[in-house]
Write a protein that holds these residues in place. Structure first.
Motif, PDB file in Angstrom:
ATOM      1  N   GLU A   1       0.392  -0.979   0.341  1.00  0.00           N
ATOM      2  CA  GLU A   1      -0.004  -0.251  -0.040  1.00  0.00           C
ATOM      3  C   GLU A   1       0.310   1.262  -0.123  1.00  0.00           C
ATOM      4  O   GLU A   1       0.610   2.163  -0.877  1.00  0.00           O
ATOM      5  N   HIS A   2       2.015   1.504   1.012  1.00  0.00           N
ATOM      6  CA  HIS A   2       2.798   1.855   0.307  1.00  0.00           C
ATOM      7  C   HIS A   2       2.976   2.412  -0.870  1.00  0.00           C
ATOM      8  O   HIS A   2       3.777   3.806  -0.625  1.00  0.00           O
ATOM      9  N   HIS A   3       3.787   1.930  -1.633  1.00  0.00           N
ATOM     10  CA  HIS A   3       4.995   1.673  -2.733  1.00  0.00           C
ATOM     11  C   HIS A   3       3.269   2.751  -3.801  1.00  0.00           C
ATOM     12  O   HIS A   3       3.956   3.483  -4.589  1.00  0.00           O
ATOM     13  N   GLU A   4       2.338   2.079  -3.145  1.00  0.00           N
ATOM     14  CA  GLU A   4       0.856   2.609  -3.948  1.00  0.00           C
ATOM     15  C   GLU A   4       0.595   3.982  -4.045  1.00  0.00           C
ATOM     16  O   GLU A   4       0.623   4.711  -5.092  1.00  0.00           O
ATOM     17  N   LEU A   5       0.999   4.343  -3.032  1.00  0.00           N
ATOM     18  CA  LEU A   5       0.713   5.576  -2.187  1.00  0.00           C
ATOM     19  C   LEU A   5       1.466   6.558  -3.218  1.00  0.00           C
ATOM     20  O   LEU A   5       1.374   7.614  -3.185  1.00  0.00           O
ATOM     21  N   VAL A   6       3.180   6.224  -2.850  1.00  0.00           N
ATOM     22  CA  VAL A   6       4.027   6.226  -3.552  1.00  0.00           C
ATOM     23  C   VAL A   6       4.261   6.855  -5.143  1.00  0.00           C
ATOM     24  O   VAL A   6       4.043   7.627  -6.102  1.00  0.00           O
ATOM     25  N   TRP A   7       4.170   5.638  -5.801  1.00  0.00           N
ATOM     26  CA  TRP A   7       3.720   5.862  -6.980  1.00  0.00           C
ATOM     27  C   TRP A   7       2.663   6.642  -7.687  1.00  0.00           C
ATOM     28  O   TRP A   7       2.828   7.637  -8.651  1.00  0.00           O
ATOM     29  N   ALA A   8       0.998   6.639  -6.917  1.00  0.00           N
ATOM     30  CA  ALA A   8       0.611   7.971  -7.227  1.00  0.00           C
ATOM     31  C   ALA A   8       0.738   9.388  -7.145  1.00  0.00           C
ATOM     32  O   ALA A   8       0.731  10.116  -7.760  1.00  0.00           O
ATOM     33  N   ASP A   9       1.778   9.302  -5.840  1.00  0.00           N
ATOM     34  CA  ASP A   9       2.368  10.549  -5.543  1.00  0.00           C
ATOM     35  C   ASP A   9       3.004  11.135  -7.014  1.00  0.00           C
ATOM     36  O   ASP A   9       3.496  12.456  -7.560  1.00  0.00           O
ATOM     37  N   LEU A  10       4.065  10.289  -7.122  1.00  0.00           N
ATOM     38  CA  LEU A  10       5.084  10.733  -8.077  1.00  0.00           C
ATOM     39  C   LEU A  10       3.873  10.470  -9.561  1.00  0.00           C
ATOM     40  O   LEU A  10       4.412  11.311 -10.165  1.00  0.00           O
TER      41      LEU A  10
ATOM     42  N   LEU B   1       2.813  19.396 -16.914  1.00  0.00           N
ATOM     43  CA  LEU B   1       1.602  21.381 -17.474  1.00  0.00           C
ATOM     44  C   LEU B   1       2.598  22.461 -17.261  1.00  0.00           C
ATOM     45  O   LEU B   1       2.527  23.046 -17.581  1.00  0.00           O
ATOM     46  N   GLU B   2       3.689  22.082 -16.535  1.00  0.00           N
ATOM     47  CA  GLU B   2       4.364  23.197 -16.960  1.00  0.00           C
ATOM     48  C   GLU B   2       5.950  23.619 -17.638  1.00  0.00           C
ATOM     49  O   GLU B   2       6.385  24.350 -18.148  1.00  0.00           O
ATOM     50  N   ARG B   3       6.593  21.927 -18.182  1.00  0.00           N
ATOM     51  CA  ARG B   3       7.707  22.152 -18.991  1.00  0.00           C
ATOM     52  C   ARG B   3       7.070  20.771 -19.974  1.00  0.00           C
ATOM     53  O   ARG B   3       6.506  19.960 -19.594  1.00  0.00           O
ATOM     54  N   ASP B   4       8.157  21.342 -20.974  1.00  0.00           N
ATOM     55  CA  ASP B   4       8.373  19.905 -21.622  1.00  0.00           C
ATOM     56  C   ASP B   4       8.925  18.941 -20.713  1.00  0.00           C
ATOM     57  O   ASP B   4      10.020  18.866 -19.858  1.00  0.00           O
ATOM     58  N   TYR B   5       8.901  17.518 -21.769  1.00  0.00           N
ATOM     59  CA  TYR B   5       9.759  15.961 -21.195  1.00  0.00           C
ATOM     60  C   TYR B   5      11.175  16.707 -20.678  1.00  0.00           C
ATOM     61  O   TYR B   5      12.003  15.747 -19.870  1.00  0.00           O
ATOM     62  N   ASP B   6      12.131  16.513 -21.728  1.00  0.00           N
ATOM     63  CA  ASP B   6      13.690  16.263 -21.512  1.00  0.00           C
ATOM     64  C   ASP B   6      13.702  18.233 -21.075  1.00  0.00           C
ATOM     65  O   ASP B   6      14.779  17.428 -19.825  1.00  0.00           O
ATOM     66  N   SER B   7      13.084  19.074 -19.810  1.00  0.00           N
ATOM     67  CA  SER B   7      13.707  19.804 -19.454  1.00  0.00           C
ATOM     68  C   SER B   7      13.097  19.142 -18.223  1.00  0.00           C
ATOM     69  O   SER B   7      13.597  19.988 -16.880  1.00  0.00           O
ATOM     70  N   ILE B   8      12.522  18.333 -17.790  1.00  0.00           N
ATOM     71  CA  ILE B   8      12.668  17.369 -16.366  1.00  0.00           C
ATOM     72  C   ILE B   8      13.555  16.694 -15.513  1.00  0.00           C
ATOM     73  O   ILE B   8      14.339  15.640 -16.861  1.00  0.00           O
ATOM     74  N   ASN B   9      13.849  16.387 -14.727  1.00  0.00           N
ATOM     75  CA  ASN B   9      14.860  15.451 -13.984  1.00  0.00           C
ATOM     76  C   ASN B   9      14.311  14.714 -12.733  1.00  0.00           C
ATOM     77  O   ASN B   9      13.529  15.258 -12.708  1.00  0.00           O
ATOM     78  N   LEU B  10      15.138  14.156 -12.584  1.00  0.00           N
ATOM     79  CA  LEU B  10      14.774  13.145 -11.184  1.00  0.00           C
ATOM     80  C   LEU B  10      14.577  14.002  -9.835  1.00  0.00           C
ATOM     81  O   LEU B  10      13.331  13.719  -9.130  1.00  0.00           O
TER      82      LEU B  10
ATOM     83  N   LEU C   1      13.693   7.700  -5.393  1.00  0.00           N
ATOM     84  CA  LEU C   1      13.607   7.308  -6.612  1.00  0.00           C
ATOM     85  C   LEU C   1      14.122   6.061  -6.909  1.00  0.00           C
ATOM     86  O   LEU C   1      12.869   5.340  -7.844  1.00  0.00           O
ATOM     87  N   TYR C   2      14.930   5.829  -6.911  1.00  0.00           N
ATOM     88  CA  TYR C   2      16.080   4.899  -6.993  1.00  0.00           C
ATOM     89  C   TYR C   2      15.453   3.412  -6.879  1.00  0.00           C
ATOM     90  O   TYR C   2      15.537   2.199  -7.327  1.00  0.00           O
ATOM     91  N   ASN C   3      14.589   3.333  -5.458  1.00  0.00           N
ATOM     92  CA  ASN C   3      13.712   2.293  -5.241  1.00  0.00           C
ATOM     93  C   ASN C   3      12.566   2.052  -6.491  1.00  0.00           C
ATOM     94  O   ASN C   3      11.576   0.466  -6.359  1.00  0.00           O
ATOM     95  N   TYR C   4      12.002   2.397  -7.290  1.00  0.00           N
ATOM     96  CA  TYR C   4      11.630   2.795  -8.327  1.00  0.00           C
ATOM     97  C   TYR C   4      11.271   2.706  -9.973  1.00  0.00           C
ATOM     98  O   TYR C   4      10.787   1.585 -10.356  1.00  0.00           O
ATOM     99  N   ALA C   5      12.229   2.802 -10.041  1.00  0.00           N
ATOM    100  CA  ALA C   5      13.171   3.228 -11.582  1.00  0.00           C
ATOM    101  C   ALA C   5      14.659   3.102 -11.452  1.00  0.00           C
ATOM    102  O   ALA C   5      14.789   4.898 -10.673  1.00  0.00           O
TER     103      ALA C   5
ATOM    104  N   LEU D   1      11.546   6.067 -15.126  1.00  0.00           N
ATOM    105  CA  LEU D   1      10.329   5.662 -13.916  1.00  0.00           C
ATOM    106  C   LEU D   1       8.996   6.279 -14.755  1.00  0.00           C
ATOM    107  O   LEU D   1       8.341   6.272 -14.726  1.00  0.00           O
ATOM    108  N   VAL D   2       9.138   8.287 -16.381  1.00  0.00           N
ATOM    109  CA  VAL D   2       7.996   8.390 -16.761  1.00  0.00           C
ATOM    110  C   VAL D   2       7.456   6.848 -17.425  1.00  0.00           C
ATOM    111  O   VAL D   2       6.208   7.301 -18.146  1.00  0.00           O
ATOM    112  N   GLN D   3       8.464   6.315 -17.763  1.00  0.00           N
ATOM    113  CA  GLN D   3       7.743   5.179 -18.679  1.00  0.00           C
ATOM    114  C   GLN D   3       6.834   4.071 -17.398  1.00  0.00           C
ATOM    115  O   GLN D   3       5.809   3.896 -17.999  1.00  0.00           O
TER     116      GLN D   3
END
Length: 200
Positions: free
Chosen positions: A11-20, A29-38, A52-56, A62-64
């Protein structure tokens, strides 16, 4: 040790995925994909970057993963539409076009509808499993059913036909992404072009 949210680790992991996912939507909404980093994603989600490295292993993975998770409800709806075999194939194909283009308005799914926008999108489009594959498989089933019922013309190569139609869908989704006010007109045009391509 980090505090566990929810009643279990799962359940914890699902909540973190939802936050991510929410954080990624806001950032897209604010910027394009290439300008976003971890670091941006971690800060927006309110978690430590090393978490984040626990997830990807990297931003692309991560984005995939987030895109694939966000696409699940849409894929369930597309699968349900395709399975309505009591309905004409024309009606099901029309409904799938509308469903997929409606889903394209979700910022979390925008990478899925922007082929050529970067390595991530190219990899997702070529993957043997995942959102693209699942949608294409369902549309192929509907087209084959329409041919068998003689609603659609007998195309020589169903996979190629559906691949070409998916190009029209991606173009429509990209236009909606650039101009949300064009949604209704774009859906109407995409529906007309796709149905005309397979009509007898």
């Amino acid at each position: 040790m980090p505090r566990i949210r929810g009643g279990s680790l799962a359940e914890h992991h699902e909540l973190v995925w939802a936050d991510l996912a929410d954080a990624t939507r806001r950032l897209l909404l604010e910027r394009d994909y290439d300008s976003i980093n971890l670091g941006h994603i971690a800060a927006e989600a309110g978690i430590a970057r090393n978490t984040l490295y626990n997830y990807a292993p990297d931003k692309a993975a991560l984005v995939q993963a987030l895109t694939e998770r966000a696409s699940r409800p849409m894929l369930e709806r597309v699968t349900a539409i395709a399975a309505r075999t009591a309905e004409p194939a024309t009606d099901r194909l029309r409904a799938i076009v509308e469903e997929v283009l409606e889903a394209s308005t979700d910022q979390a799914l925008q990478p899925m509808f922007r082929p050529g926008a970067g390595r991530l999108i190219d990899e997702m489009a070529k993957a043997p499993v995942g959102p693209f594959h699942a949608i294409v498989a369902e549309v192929e089933n509907v087209v084959r059913d329409g041919i068998a019922r003689e609603e659609f013309r007998d195309v020589d190569d169903v996979p190629l036909t559906v691949q070409l139609l998916s190009g029209a869908m991606r173009a429509a989704a990209e236009r909606i992404g650039r101009d949300p006010d064009a949604f209704v007109a774009t859906v109407r045009s995409a529906r007309e072009i796709i149905l005309a391509s397979v009509a007898r």
